[in-house]
Design a protein around this motif. Structure first.
Motif, PDB file in Angstrom:
ATOM      1  N   VAL A   5      27.574  31.520  46.169  1.00 31.33           N
ATOM      2  CA  VAL A   5      27.924  31.014  44.765  1.00 31.33           C
ATOM      3  C   VAL A   5      29.302  31.072  44.716  1.00 31.33           C
ATOM      4  N   THR A   6      29.977  29.847  44.472  1.00 36.36           N
ATOM      5  CA  THR A   6      31.400  29.701  44.022  1.00 36.36           C
ATOM      6  C   THR A   6      31.430  29.555  42.393  1.00 36.36           C
ATOM      7  N   LEU A 128      23.122  36.384  38.537  1.00 38.32           N
ATOM      8  CA  LEU A 128      23.497  36.456  39.960  1.00 38.32           C
ATOM      9  C   LEU A 128      22.072  36.765  40.587  1.00 38.32           C
ATOM     10  N   ASP A 129      21.667  37.998  40.449  1.00 36.66           N
ATOM     11  CA  ASP A 129      20.287  38.300  40.982  1.00 36.66           C
ATOM     12  C   ASP A 129      19.307  37.427  41.010  1.00 36.66           C
ATOM     13  N   ALA A 177      28.589  35.819  48.205  1.00 35.76           N
ATOM     14  CA  ALA A 177      27.334  35.508  49.029  1.00 35.76           C
ATOM     15  C   ALA A 177      26.372  36.459  49.234  1.00 35.76           C
ATOM     16  N   GLY A 178      25.208  36.223  49.327  1.00 38.08           N
ATOM     17  CA  GLY A 178      24.140  37.285  49.550  1.00 38.08           C
ATOM     18  C   GLY A 178      22.814  37.086  48.825  1.00 38.08           C
ATOM     19  N   LEU A 185      31.858  39.952  48.601  1.00 34.09           N
ATOM     20  CA  LEU A 185      32.827  38.845  48.103  1.00 34.09           C
ATOM     21  C   LEU A 185      33.155  37.973  49.435  1.00 34.09           C
ATOM     22  N   ARG A 186      33.393  36.655  48.971  1.00 35.23           N
ATOM     23  CA  ARG A 186      33.482  35.607  49.939  1.00 35.23           C
ATOM     24  C   ARG A 186      34.815  34.771  49.875  1.00 35.23           C
ATOM     25  N   LEU A 187      35.924  35.122  50.636  1.00 36.92           N
ATOM     26  CA  LEU A 187      37.222  34.547  50.553  1.00 36.92           C
ATOM     27  C   LEU A 187      36.892  33.192  50.985  1.00 36.92           C
TER      28      LEU A 187
END
Length: 197
Positions: A5-6, A128-129, A177-178, A185-187
């Protein structure tokens, strides 16, 4: 693989106007210009499998301007600020200083008659979930900066007080992400490759 997700922060309105709780102002010319300046960088996100936005006018307009054709998600709305809706923090403080202090100090408090910070973080985390969990599914969500701050607190399992320490600028992006209950957290962006000696 995991769901990606961005989040894209909605473009801001003119900096001359103070930020207001649950701001319903549409994008002004400064906001439109800002979107146009960065559109080439954010346009590739339109290829996401699912594209969403909050119901706020700025978020919807930002998503449309970027060509995302996003679906409005009520769960991505800003925190319900009750009777403080439309006020600046300074205006709320001038009217009810003790109530504002209590709200800032206790994430469970609702002196404004709206939603608690803890409830807001939980609502955004719940959104999100419940996203589709197909492997490698890519999602883009345009939202107000406060929504993105709430998502980051949820993803990092940080204390609610961390919400006040996260700065999300207009048109900034952050990835997570997940899948349900297991987020990271995804940089994103270009990374330098190490040189070999």
């Amino acid at each position: 693989m995991a769901l990606r997700v961005t989040f894209v922060a909605a473009a801001g309105s003119s900096s001359v106007l103070a930020e207001r709780f649950e701001d319903d102002r549409p994008l002004d010319q400064a906001g439109w210009s800002a979107v146009q300046r960065v559109a080439h960088e954010l346009l590739p996100l339109a290829a996401a499998d699912l594209r969403y936005c909050s119901p706020a006018p700025r978020s919807r307009a930002t998503g449309e301007c970027l060509g995302y054709a996003p679906l409005v998600q009520l769960a991505l709305r800003d925190c319900d600020m009750g009777r403080w809706r439309g006020l600046t923090l300074g205006e709320a403080m001038a009217r009810e200083p003790g109530a504002v202090d209590a709200w800032l100090a206790d994430p469970r408090s609702t002196p404004h008659g709206g939603e608690s910070l803890l409830g807001f973080i939980g609502r955004v985390g719940g959104w999100l979930d419940t996203r589709p969990a197909e492997d490698d599914c890519r999602v883009v969500a345009v939202a107000e900066p406060s929504v993105i701050r709430a998502a980051l607190v949820y993803v990092l399992k940080a204390p609610p007080s961390a919400f006040w320490s996260i700065d999300v600028g207009p048109l900034s992006t952050i990835g997570v992400a997940g899948r349900a209950g297991r987020w990271s957290l995804r940089l994103e962006g270009v990374s330098a490759q190490p040189t070999r000696a």
